[in-house]
Design a protein around this motif. Structure first.
Motif, mmCIF file in Angstrom:
data_model
loop_
_atom_site.group_PDB
_atom_site.id
_atom_site.type_symbol
_atom_site.label_atom_id
_atom_site.label_comp_id
_atom_site.label_asym_id
_atom_site.label_seq_id
_atom_site.Cartn_x
_atom_site.Cartn_y
_atom_site.Cartn_z
ATOM 1 N N TRP A 178 5.793 6.405 0.969
ATOM 2 C CA TRP A 178 5.567 7.832 0.742
ATOM 3 C C TRP A 178 4.877 8.082 -0.602
ATOM 4 O O TRP A 178 3.755 8.553 -0.655
ATOM 5 N N TYR A 179 5.536 7.747 -1.683
ATOM 6 C CA TYR A 179 5.054 8.140 -3.004
ATOM 7 C C TYR A 179 4.064 7.143 -3.586
ATOM 8 O O TYR A 179 3.171 7.534 -4.347
ATOM 9 N N GLY A 180 4.198 5.878 -3.236
ATOM 10 C CA GLY A 180 3.220 4.906 -3.695
ATOM 11 C C GLY A 180 1.864 5.134 -3.064
ATOM 12 O O GLY A 180 0.828 5.099 -3.738
ATOM 13 N N GLN A 181 1.848 5.386 -1.770
ATOM 14 C CA GLN A 181 0.580 5.658 -1.102
ATOM 15 C C GLN A 181 0.005 7.008 -1.528
ATOM 16 O O GLN A 181 -1.211 7.175 -1.604
ATOM 17 N N LEU A 182 0.880 7.965 -1.831
ATOM 18 C CA LEU A 182 0.404 9.230 -2.383
ATOM 19 C C LEU A 182 -0.273 8.987 -3.728
ATOM 20 O O LEU A 182 -1.345 9.540 -4.010
ATOM 21 N N ALA A 183 0.326 8.127 -4.547
ATOM 22 C CA ALA A 183 -0.238 7.830 -5.866
ATOM 23 C C ALA A 183 -1.582 7.127 -5.773
ATOM 24 O O ALA A 183 -2.404 7.225 -6.685
ATOM 25 N N LYS A 184 -1.820 6.428 -4.668
ATOM 26 C CA LYS A 184 -3.094 5.758 -4.453
ATOM 27 C C LYS A 184 -4.102 6.659 -3.735
ATOM 28 O O LYS A 184 -5.201 6.217 -3.388
ATOM 29 N N GLY A 185 -3.728 7.923 -3.522
ATOM 30 C CA GLY A 185 -4.637 8.875 -2.889
ATOM 31 C C GLY A 185 -4.810 8.672 -1.403
ATOM 32 O O GLY A 185 -5.795 9.120 -0.814
ATOM 33 N N LEU A 186 -3.828 8.024 -0.742
ATOM 34 C CA LEU A 186 -3.952 7.680 0.669
ATOM 35 C C LEU A 186 -3.192 8.623 1.591
ATOM 36 O O LEU A 186 -3.168 8.408 2.801
ATOM 37 N N THR A 187 -2.572 9.647 1.051
ATOM 38 C CA THR A 187 -1.727 10.527 1.848
ATOM 39 C C THR A 187 -2.292 11.939 1.894
ATOM 40 O O THR A 187 -2.498 12.571 0.854
ATOM 41 N N TYR A 188 -2.551 12.422 3.100
ATOM 42 C CA TYR A 188 -3.008 13.795 3.353
ATOM 43 C C TYR A 188 -4.327 14.148 2.665
ATOM 44 O O TYR A 188 -4.676 15.318 2.563
ATOM 45 N N GLU A 189 -5.053 13.139 2.152
ATOM 46 C CA GLU A 189 -6.295 13.386 1.405
ATOM 47 C C GLU A 189 -6.061 14.416 0.305
ATOM 48 O O GLU A 189 -6.891 15.280 0.036
ATOM 49 N N ALA A 190 -4.897 14.275 -0.338
ATOM 50 C CA ALA A 190 -4.469 15.276 -1.325
ATOM 51 C C ALA A 190 -4.418 14.718 -2.737
ATOM 52 O O ALA A 190 -3.844 15.352 -3.628
ATOM 53 N N GLY A 191 -5.014 13.550 -2.955
ATOM 54 C CA GLY A 191 -4.946 12.937 -4.279
ATOM 55 C C GLY A 191 -5.517 13.810 -5.374
ATOM 56 O O GLY A 191 -4.904 14.006 -6.430
ATOM 57 N N GLU A 192 -6.711 14.336 -5.151
ATOM 58 C CA GLU A 192 -7.330 15.186 -6.171
ATOM 59 C C GLU A 192 -6.571 16.493 -6.317
ATOM 60 O O GLU A 192 -6.342 16.966 -7.443
ATOM 61 N N PHE A 193 -6.171 17.072 -5.206
ATOM 62 C CA PHE A 193 -5.468 18.352 -5.224
ATOM 63 C C PHE A 193 -4.199 18.257 -6.075
ATOM 64 O O PHE A 193 -3.900 19.154 -6.881
ATOM 65 N N LEU A 194 -3.468 17.163 -5.925
ATOM 66 C CA LEU A 194 -2.218 16.986 -6.655
ATOM 67 C C LEU A 194 -2.386 16.227 -7.971
ATOM 68 O O LEU A 194 -1.410 16.034 -8.689
ATOM 69 N N GLN A 195 -3.621 15.789 -8.270
ATOM 70 C CA GLN A 195 -3.904 15.047 -9.497
ATOM 71 C C GLN A 195 -2.953 13.852 -9.651
ATOM 72 O O GLN A 195 -2.326 13.653 -10.698
ATOM 73 N N VAL A 196 -2.880 13.050 -8.592
ATOM 74 C CA VAL A 196 -1.905 11.968 -8.572
ATOM 75 C C VAL A 196 -2.212 10.892 -9.618
ATOM 76 O O VAL A 196 -1.303 10.157 -10.037
ATOM 77 N N HIS A 197 -3.466 10.803 -10.059
ATOM 78 C CA HIS A 197 -3.819 9.773 -11.035
ATOM 79 C C HIS A 197 -3.120 9.985 -12.377
ATOM 80 O O HIS A 197 -3.038 9.055 -13.187
ATOM 81 N N THR A 198 -2.607 11.176 -12.630
ATOM 82 C CA THR A 198 -1.945 11.454 -13.898
ATOM 83 C C THR A 198 -0.552 10.825 -13.975
ATOM 84 O O THR A 198 0.013 10.723 -15.066
ATOM 85 N N TYR A 199 -0.018 10.410 -12.838
ATOM 86 C CA TYR A 199 1.299 9.775 -12.825
ATOM 87 C C TYR A 199 1.082 8.269 -12.988
ATOM 88 O O TYR A 199 1.224 7.484 -12.050
ATOM 89 N N THR A 200 0.738 7.874 -14.186
ATOM 90 C CA THR A 200 0.231 6.524 -14.430
ATOM 91 C C THR A 200 1.263 5.437 -14.152
ATOM 92 O O THR A 200 0.909 4.337 -13.729
ATOM 93 N N ASN A 201 2.518 5.727 -14.395
ATOM 94 C CA ASN A 201 3.551 4.724 -14.136
ATOM 95 C C ASN A 201 3.753 4.519 -12.642
ATOM 96 O O ASN A 201 3.973 3.391 -12.183
ATOM 97 N N VAL A 202 3.664 5.587 -11.879
ATOM 98 C CA VAL A 202 3.772 5.467 -10.428
ATOM 99 C C VAL A 202 2.563 4.711 -9.883
ATOM 100 O O VAL A 202 2.697 3.850 -9.003
ATOM 101 N N VAL A 203 1.385 5.014 -10.394
ATOM 102 C CA VAL A 203 0.172 4.322 -9.955
ATOM 103 C C VAL A 203 0.276 2.830 -10.232
ATOM 104 O O VAL A 203 -0.039 1.996 -9.359
ATOM 105 N N ARG A 204 0.745 2.457 -11.421
ATOM 106 C CA ARG A 204 0.886 1.040 -11.768
ATOM 107 C C ARG A 204 1.880 0.347 -10.838
ATOM 108 O O ARG A 204 1.607 -0.762 -10.337
ATOM 109 N N TRP A 205 2.991 0.976 -10.603
ATOM 110 C CA TRP A 205 4.008 0.424 -9.697
ATOM 111 C C TRP A 205 3.479 0.319 -8.272
ATOM 112 O O TRP A 205 3.692 -0.689 -7.587
#
Length: 289
Positions: free
Chosen positions: A216-243
């Motif tokens: 759920w949240y790892g794939q969201l952090a990689k921008g793979l969920t609902y095509e909502a990566g930019e909308f939610l600015q998931v790249h700012t959660y750097t620790n989640v992205v690294r994990w």
């Protein structure tokens, strides 16, 4: 001027002729089977009936991790359940999961088959069965289970809430999207703060909590969920992205993500899994359909 007619709930709710949205054809206000359909049964002790959604991926990742760790008893048959066609309402599936949701597991390794439903329950069942990926020390176990149940309680806001109104609803409702986007970002912040402290969600070790949260949240952090990566600015959660990237590099995670997958690159889709060799021989690109 606002011409929208406000909705006033009636005294007694009745279902609409069509609920609209992507899954309108399978929505209904009652439980139980809609048709008689026995489930296929393979040769392995564990029979999984699922689809490659985040909840399904949790379990296939766990099974592949168990096999990678040398637990040969975790060999399994994974059968595809096409929920958009209502296959989860067949009598055989309902007998394993009366809630008609994937994934559902049948363990035939003992004298009597054991059914397990709800993805978190399946993860915990397998962890206890094989004594793997869940701590035994009391405090560490409590931390692991707390994060497992955090995911189980939080993901409906991401999937049924944000995902539905952002990606699947027949009309965009700003209030609903704002409400659930705010909660999803709060949840991502919870996870990001935790992963600033430890390498894995439950602490120093990789556990079923990571397996539950990553799809759920790892794939969201990689921008793979609902095509909502930019909308939610998931790249700012750097620790989640690294994990998330760390887990994605695990071969068992990559394999688990392929099982029962019906979207994306045909080479990443293994509709059914009955043997380890299927990953090389029976992906959709190899089958040519």
């Amino acid at each position: 001027m606002n011409d929208t007619i406000p909705y006033i709930p009636p005294k007694v709710w009745t279902p609409p002729e069509s609920s609209g949205g992507r899954f309108a054809n399978i929505n209904r206000p009652v439980a139980g089977a809609t048709h008689d359909k026995e489930l296929p049964v393979g040769k392995h002790p564990l029979q999984l009936y699922s689809l490659g959604t985040p909840n399904g991926v949790k379990v296939t990742v766990m099974l592949e991790e168990l096999l990678a760790a040398g637990h040969s008893g975790a060999e399994y048959d994974a059968w595809l359940v096409r929920i958009n066609e209502g296959q989860q309402f067949g009598s055989g599936f309902v007998a394993i999961n009366p809630n008609s949701k994937i994934p559902a597991l049948l363990d035939q390794s003992g004298p009597q088959p054991v059914r397990v439903f709800e993805s978190g329950a399946i993860l915990l069942y397998l962890a206890e069965k094989f004594d793997a990926f869940v701590p035994t020390e009391r405090a560490a176990r409590a931390e692991c289970l707390s994060w497992l149940f955090w995911q189980m309680g939080s993901a409906p806001y991401l999937g049924g809430g944000f995902g539905h109104f952002y990606a699947y609803a027949p009309e965009k409702i700003r209030y609903a999207i704002d409400r659930y986007a705010m909660e999803v970002k709060r949840q991502m912040d919870v996870l990001d703060r935790r992963l600033a402290e430890v390498p894995y969600v439950a602490g120093e070790s990789y556990t079923i909590a990571d397996m539950a949260i990553w799809p759920w949240y790892g794939q969201l952090a990689k921008g793979l969920t609902y095509e909502a990566g930019e909308f939610l600015q998931v790249h700012t959660y750097t620790n989640v992205v690294r994990w998330a990237e760390r887990l994605y590099e695990r071969p068992a995670v990559r394999r688990g993500r392929m099982v029962n997958r019906v979207q994306g690159d045909p080479a990443s889709q293994l509709h059914e899994r009955h043997d380890a060799s299927d990953f090389e021989l029976r992906t959709q690109d190899k089958l040519g359909r």
